[in-house]
Write a protein that holds these residues in place. Structure first.
Motif, PDB file in Angstrom:
ATOM      1  N   ASN A 181      17.786 -34.297  16.688  1.00  0.00           N
ATOM      2  CA  ASN A 181      18.492 -33.148  16.253  1.00  0.00           C
ATOM      3  C   ASN A 181      17.564 -32.138  15.598  1.00  0.00           C
ATOM      4  OD1 ASN A 181      21.386 -33.884  16.921  1.00  0.00           O
ATOM      5  ND2 ASN A 181      21.143 -35.010  15.467  1.00  0.00           N
ATOM      6  N   LYS A 182      16.205 -32.252  15.908  1.00  0.00           N
ATOM      7  CA  LYS A 182      15.213 -31.268  15.458  1.00  0.00           C
ATOM      8  C   LYS A 182      15.497 -29.932  15.873  1.00  0.00           C
ATOM      9  CE  LYS A 182      11.781 -34.551  14.825  1.00  0.00           C
ATOM     10  NZ  LYS A 182      10.015 -35.048  15.272  1.00  0.00           N
ATOM     11  N   ALA A 183      15.036 -28.950  14.830  1.00  0.00           N
ATOM     12  CA  ALA A 183      15.353 -27.510  15.251  1.00  0.00           C
ATOM     13  C   ALA A 183      14.017 -27.006  15.572  1.00  0.00           C
ATOM     14  CB  ALA A 183      15.289 -26.688  13.952  1.00  0.00           C
ATOM     15  N   VAL A 184      14.091 -25.905  16.335  1.00  0.00           N
ATOM     16  CA  VAL A 184      12.668 -25.383  17.027  1.00  0.00           C
ATOM     17  C   VAL A 184      12.101 -24.897  15.940  1.00  0.00           C
ATOM     18  CG1 VAL A 184      13.980 -24.511  19.139  1.00  0.00           C
ATOM     19  CG2 VAL A 184      13.786 -23.112  17.102  1.00  0.00           C
ATOM     20  N   ASP A 185      10.610 -24.961  16.287  1.00  0.00           N
ATOM     21  CA  ASP A 185       9.672 -24.675  15.113  1.00  0.00           C
ATOM     22  C   ASP A 185       8.671 -23.693  15.416  1.00  0.00           C
ATOM     23  OD1 ASP A 185       8.050 -26.199  16.439  1.00  0.00           O
ATOM     24  OD2 ASP A 185       8.430 -28.018  14.929  1.00  0.00           O
ATOM     25  N   PHE A 186       7.510 -23.376  14.676  1.00  0.00           N
ATOM     26  CA  PHE A 186       6.332 -22.578  15.146  1.00  0.00           C
ATOM     27  C   PHE A 186       5.791 -23.227  16.611  1.00  0.00           C
ATOM     28  CE2 PHE A 186       1.828 -21.677  14.838  1.00  0.00           C
ATOM     29  CZ  PHE A 186       2.092 -20.328  15.231  1.00  0.00           C
ATOM     30  N   TYR A 187       5.557 -24.390  16.332  1.00  0.00           N
ATOM     31  CA  TYR A 187       4.822 -25.115  17.398  1.00  0.00           C
ATOM     32  C   TYR A 187       5.529 -25.266  18.680  1.00  0.00           C
ATOM     33  CZ  TYR A 187       1.795 -26.103  13.761  1.00  0.00           C
ATOM     34  OH  TYR A 187       0.817 -25.925  12.644  1.00  0.00           O
ATOM     35  N   THR A 188       6.915 -25.195  18.796  1.00  0.00           N
ATOM     36  CA  THR A 188       7.677 -24.732  19.996  1.00  0.00           C
ATOM     37  C   THR A 188       7.591 -23.422  20.398  1.00  0.00           C
ATOM     38  OG1 THR A 188       9.504 -26.031  18.620  1.00  0.00           O
ATOM     39  CG2 THR A 188      10.142 -25.242  20.760  1.00  0.00           C
ATOM     40  N   LEU A 189       7.568 -22.607  19.829  1.00  0.00           N
ATOM     41  CA  LEU A 189       7.234 -21.021  20.194  1.00  0.00           C
ATOM     42  C   LEU A 189       5.847 -21.001  20.752  1.00  0.00           C
ATOM     43  CD1 LEU A 189       8.214 -18.265  20.699  1.00  0.00           C
ATOM     44  CD2 LEU A 189       7.196 -17.795  18.274  1.00  0.00           C
ATOM     45  N   LYS A 190       4.756 -21.624  20.028  1.00  0.00           N
ATOM     46  CA  LYS A 190       3.438 -21.578  20.265  1.00  0.00           C
ATOM     47  C   LYS A 190       3.214 -22.176  21.888  1.00  0.00           C
ATOM     48  CE  LYS A 190      -1.315 -22.813  18.673  1.00  0.00           C
ATOM     49  NZ  LYS A 190      -1.978 -23.392  17.595  1.00  0.00           N
ATOM     50  N   ALA A 191       3.947 -23.351  22.207  1.00  0.00           N
ATOM     51  CA  ALA A 191       3.659 -23.885  23.382  1.00  0.00           C
ATOM     52  C   ALA A 191       4.173 -22.966  24.400  1.00  0.00           C
ATOM     53  CB  ALA A 191       4.643 -25.189  23.427  1.00  0.00           C
ATOM     54  N   TYR A 192       5.282 -22.056  24.184  1.00  0.00           N
ATOM     55  CA  TYR A 192       5.578 -21.167  25.199  1.00  0.00           C
ATOM     56  C   TYR A 192       4.617 -20.105  25.471  1.00  0.00           C
ATOM     57  CZ  TYR A 192      10.097 -23.603  25.860  1.00  0.00           C
ATOM     58  OH  TYR A 192      10.829 -24.922  26.028  1.00  0.00           O
ATOM     59  N   VAL A 193       4.317 -19.514  24.274  1.00  0.00           N
ATOM     60  CA  VAL A 193       3.491 -18.509  24.226  1.00  0.00           C
ATOM     61  C   VAL A 193       2.078 -18.853  25.191  1.00  0.00           C
ATOM     62  CG1 VAL A 193       1.655 -17.253  22.839  1.00  0.00           C
ATOM     63  CG2 VAL A 193       4.062 -17.407  22.195  1.00  0.00           C
ATOM     64  N   GLN A 194       1.657 -20.157  24.859  1.00  0.00           N
ATOM     65  CA  GLN A 194       0.375 -20.597  25.565  1.00  0.00           C
ATOM     66  C   GLN A 194       0.709 -20.883  26.971  1.00  0.00           C
ATOM     67  OE1 GLN A 194      -1.145 -23.728  22.979  1.00  0.00           O
ATOM     68  NE2 GLN A 194      -2.250 -22.539  21.988  1.00  0.00           N
ATOM     69  N   LYS A 195       1.763 -21.286  27.339  1.00  0.00           N
ATOM     70  CA  LYS A 195       2.139 -21.467  28.787  1.00  0.00           C
ATOM     71  C   LYS A 195       2.359 -20.060  29.455  1.00  0.00           C
ATOM     72  CE  LYS A 195       5.182 -24.895  29.407  1.00  0.00           C
ATOM     73  NZ  LYS A 195       6.287 -25.514  29.533  1.00  0.00           N
ATOM     74  N   ILE A 196       2.589 -19.060  28.791  1.00  0.00           N
ATOM     75  CA  ILE A 196       2.552 -17.815  29.544  1.00  0.00           C
ATOM     76  C   ILE A 196       1.275 -17.446  29.886  1.00  0.00           C
ATOM     77  CG2 ILE A 196       3.290 -15.238  29.100  1.00  0.00           C
ATOM     78  CD1 ILE A 196       5.770 -16.118  27.729  1.00  0.00           C
ATOM     79  N   LEU A 197       0.387 -17.438  28.653  1.00  0.00           N
ATOM     80  CA  LEU A 197      -1.130 -16.998  28.864  1.00  0.00           C
ATOM     81  C   LEU A 197      -1.851 -17.861  30.116  1.00  0.00           C
ATOM     82  CD1 LEU A 197      -1.976 -16.485  25.212  1.00  0.00           C
ATOM     83  CD2 LEU A 197      -0.880 -14.732  26.813  1.00  0.00           C
ATOM     84  N   SER A 198      -1.562 -18.990  29.968  1.00  0.00           N
ATOM     85  CA  SER A 198      -2.334 -20.153  30.892  1.00  0.00           C
ATOM     86  C   SER A 198      -1.572 -19.874  32.309  1.00  0.00           C
ATOM     87  CB  SER A 198      -2.142 -21.521  30.475  1.00  0.00           C
ATOM     88  OG  SER A 198      -0.662 -21.554  30.775  1.00  0.00           O
ATOM     89  N   ARG A 199      -0.506 -19.282  32.426  1.00  0.00           N
ATOM     90  CA  ARG A 199       0.020 -19.000  33.851  1.00  0.00           C
ATOM     91  C   ARG A 199      -0.875 -17.969  34.412  1.00  0.00           C
ATOM     92  NH1 ARG A 199       0.628 -17.634  38.075  1.00  0.00           N
ATOM     93  NH2 ARG A 199       2.442 -17.541  39.303  1.00  0.00           N
ATOM     94  N   PHE A 200      -1.363 -16.955  33.794  1.00  0.00           N
ATOM     95  CA  PHE A 200      -2.098 -15.825  34.261  1.00  0.00           C
ATOM     96  C   PHE A 200      -3.679 -16.183  34.168  1.00  0.00           C
ATOM     97  CE2 PHE A 200       1.852 -13.839  33.010  1.00  0.00           C
ATOM     98  CZ  PHE A 200       2.043 -13.468  34.428  1.00  0.00           C
TER      99      PHE A 200
END
Length: 814
Positions: A627-646
């Motif tokens: 039941n963990k809530a999203v946190d800074f590192y959840t968001l960071k993973a998606y940010v890096q995923k977008i950057l690595s996609r390019f």
């Protein structure tokens, strides 16, 4: 907006069927979204007929019931049990036959069936007034005149009216069509041009208006002509408040207005006839026989007609009495103490023109979306105030016995004159896509009562009636011409023309699509919010210099008065909207623009990608109790995923810009910002009503476009040989970041090092020392051409340890 066909026929001779009229209305821009038959009495009294009571006797099994035989004109009398005390032999009554559905004044509808009442058959029902929906009387059955013929349908006895009502989706630019006369004129123009009709509209005649007395004059003082450019009114005495005649009630009910009494009904009738709102003040309640039109101090209390105490804005235009006490929010809503009651005998009748922006602001702030306010917001015609006033006064003479007891007050210091617009014939043909003869253009403008004041071979100048407040440009004139000419009359070309173009690769749109596909594939939902925002956000929450805000003139929603300068507030509003509807676990993104005012009349637009997370990290499932809530590192993973996609792997890292984050990170290359992301400030979230922590990323799309075009996405074949892992525990200063460790590892490990991962962070001053922390990292090595030997891996690891010790001052925990 509802429009009655019977009402239109009072002004315009219409021989077409209702369906065809609806088609024409849609063709001329008054889109018919629905049409229905409306009857003055619900159900139209279908199945109810006149009956002749042939026999009436005591029910054998009930003291209060009568057993009757009733002739309903079909040859065989019906036996009906009746409980009315006034039923008697020889009467002519109204009978609901078996199968008839009745719609009573009070209660639900019901169907007449055969049955037995206390053991005796009853086939039908002898009706009272309220049972037929004709009134409220239930003391006894309706008794008709003796000469009424048995079998006559009740609809003929009461001369019921059937009407067709069109529901029109009126667009904001059609200020001329907020009323039946406006619709009739538009319809008449189309009939004249396309259906060989005269198109003549019979306007109400007010030539017999006559002032009978001058003993009830009211002094009027307007102190704010900007909000009220014109104010007119007249006093009417000797009124008798009563029920309106059926024809008037039928007109109002057809368009969804509940009849109240003759005086109020007349004001509502004029609103829907002329598009001119009126307001009637009880003359006895106007202190000092004086009206003052002004604004009152901010926070003044005004009790409105719905018995609510309202705190006024400093911009609310008020109609006040001689003691400056508010009687009405001008053009919006009346007060509890000054309206018409059953005891009213004299009124002051107001007919004014108000500034649309002022009305919109007050109407929205107080949540009073009245019919009058909606008309004023679109822009009423300032030049029909007195005409509509005379029409209403004459109706009150006729229907309420009124006496016109004062001169007409008409304060109109700066007359609003028709706008004159010059339009080129070639421009008409270019925009419409059809060469329309000049004579046809002139005919259409004449049918629309738009006077041509000048003509040349190339252009014409037209005077626009003041009821068309949105016709301000040549393009608007052309739109008026096209509406009446008929969009269906413009031929469709059988050719398609196109030109080939080329651009940079990848295109901006393909990059947008790639980002969108990536996020949607990871469970995000795309938002599309308004680019409009509230200036108070940037005055109270995230201060921005006023000269940098792009203000707009928005009469539809006055609180949305600027173009947004960031994407965050739009995102938070979307989150609040969803949370208020029990949607709390959200992954949202939006591609949009922000706006900034530069010096002079210049503006800057910037494209962004906003990404937001809030709520639980994983969906509820029986497979997991996480039941963990999203946190800074959840968001960071998606940010890096977008950057690595390019293929964007190298960038600098700094603290996030701006006060919107409680904490955050910025990725950039020198001065070129790529993304700011972090946890949204609790102050901002609370101010907008967000109930959970929000993690938010703001990508600069122009930077993403640049790096995406320069970076290369490298795809490698999966390794054929096994990988090797080594773990290190480094004690470093608190200032050292994992990014520093990872960057140094990549430089040292080069081709053999495939991944660096941080799997633990440990802090303990007693064991590690003050200002120290321990990073536990894993290093994964792999060679694409062979199986690595321990000596080769150890050599790289030892070299890396040396770099960590020399450059980062690290101590290796062994």
């Amino acid at each position: 907006m509802n429009v009655s066909l019977n009402w239109l026929k009072e002004y315009l001779q219409i021989d077409l069927d209702a369906e065809k009229v609806g088609e024409i209305l849609t063709e001329i821009g008054l889109e018919v979204e629905g049409m229905e038959e409306v009857e003055s009495i619900e159900g139209g009294l279908k199945g109810v007929v006149v009956g002749h009571v042939l026999e009436c006797g005591q029910h054998p099994n009930a003291d209060r019931l009568s057993l009757t035989k009733v002739d309903v004109g079909n040859g065989e009398p019906l036996q009906i049990v009746c409980g009315a005390p006034n039923v008697a032999k020889g009467q002519k009554v109204l009978v609901a036959t078996v199968g008839t559905t009745l719609y009573p004044t009070n209660g639900d509808s019901f169907k007449i069936k055969k049955g037995k009442i206390r053991g005796e058959a009853s086939v039908g029902m002898i009706c009272a007034e309220d049972e037929l929906g004709l009134g409220d009387d239930h003391d006894g059955i309706i008794v008709l005149p003796e000469e009424t013929v048995a079998g006559t349908p009740a609809s003929e006895v009461y001369n019921l009216e059937s009407d067709i009502v069109y529901e029109i989706g009126l667009t904001p630019n059609r200020s001329d069509a907020t009323n039946h006369l406006g619709v009739a004129k538009d319809l008449g123009a189309a009939l004249k041009i396309n259906y060989e009709h005269t198109g003549e509209v019979a306007m109400p005649n007010v030539s017999d208006f006559k002032i009978e007395k001058k003993d009830a004059a009211v002094e009027v003082e307007v102190r704010n002509y900007e909000a009220c450019p014109r104010y007119a009114g007249v006093s009417i005495t000797n009124l008798k408040i009563a029920e309106s005649p059926d024809w008037l009630k039928n007109r109002l009910k057809a368009v969804g207005v509940r009849p109240i009494n003759n005086v109020v009904d007349i004001t509502n009738f004029i609103l829907h006839e002329f598009g001119q709102p009126l307001h009637a003040f009880d003359l006895s309640k106007i202190t000092n026989n004086k009206i003052i039109v002004e604004t009152l101090p901010e926070g003044s209390i005004f009790k409105s007609l719905d018995e609510v105490d309202r705190k006024l804005l400093a911009t609310d235009l008020m109609i006040c009495d001689g003691e400056e006490k508010g009687m009405c929010i001008g053009g919006v809503f009346g007060g509890i103490d000054s309206g018409v009651t059953d005891e009213t005998t004299a009124i002051f009748l107001e007919s004014a023109h108000f500034n649309p922006k002022s009305i919109r602001r007050s109407s929205m702030h107080h949540n009073l979306r009245t019919d009058a306010a909606k008309v004023f917001e679109k822009g009423s015609d300032p030049n029909i105030c007195v005409y509509a006033l005379k029409r209403a006064a004459m109706m009150m003479q006729e229907l309420a016995g009124g006496v016109i007891a004062s001169e007409i007050v008409d304060l109109y210091p700066e007359k609003i004159v028709p706008v004159e617009i010059t339009t080129e014939y070639q421009h008409v043909n270019t925009l419409i896509g059809e060469d329309i003869p000049k004579e046809k253009v002139h005919e259409i403008l004449d049918a629309l009562e738009m006077e041509i004041t000048a003509k040349t071979d190339n252009d014409f100048t037209v005077k626009v009636p003041t009821n068309k407040s949105d016709v301000l440009r040549p393009a608007d004139i052309i739109e008026e011409i096209l509406r009446i000419y008929g969009l269906n009359n413009v031929p469709m070309s059988n050719k398609i023309s196109m030109s080939l173009t080329y651009g940079t690769h990848p295109s901006k749109q393909s990059i947008r699509n790639t980002v969108s596909d990536l996020l949607v594939g990871n469970g995000f939902i795309e938002c599309m919010s308004l680019s409009l925002s509230q200036s108070k956000y940037y005055e109270e929450l995230l201060p921005v210099a006023k000269e940098k805000l792009a203000f707009i003139h928005n009469t539809s929603n006055v609180h949305l008065d600027i173009m947004r300068t960031n994407m965050l507030f739009s995102t938070l509003e979307t989150i609040v909207h969803n949370q208020n509807r029990q949607q709390s676990d959200l992954r949202l993104f939006e591609l949009g623009r922000t706006y900034e005012k530069l010096e002079g009349e210049n503006f800057k637009e910037t494209e962004h990608l906003s990404v937001a997370l809030t709520g639980k990290r994983d969906a509820e499932s029986w497979l997991s109790d996480n039941n963990k809530a999203v946190d800074f590192y959840t968001l960071k993973a998606y940010v890096q995923k977008i950057l690595s996609r390019f293929g964007l792997e190298s960038y600098q890292e700094s603290d996030a810009d701006g006060e919107q984050f409680a904490y955050g990170v910025k990725y950039h290359r020198g001065q070129q910002v790529i993304v700011n992301f972090g946890k949204v400030s609790a102050k901002l979230a609370k101010a907008l009503g967000v109930k959970t922590d929000v993690f938010y990323a703001d990508f600069q799309m122009e930077s993403l476009f640049k790096v995406a075009r320069k970076s290369k996405l490298i795809v490698e074949e999966p390794g054929k040989y096994p990988s090797t892992r080594r773990d290190l525990a480094l004690v470093v200063a608190q200032s050292v970041k994992f990014q520093d460790i990872a960057t140094l590892a990549q430089k040292t490990g080069k081709k053999l090092l495939k991944a660096v991962n941080l799997f633990d962070v440990y802090e303990n001053e007693e064991q590690l020392g003050a200002g120290k922390k321990s990073y536990a990292i894993s290093l994964t090595f792999e060679d694409a051409e062979k199986t690595l030997k321990d000596k080769e891996v150890d050599k790289v690891v030892n070299k890396l340890i040396g770099q960590y010790e020399q450059q980062l001052g690290a101590v290796i925990r062994r």
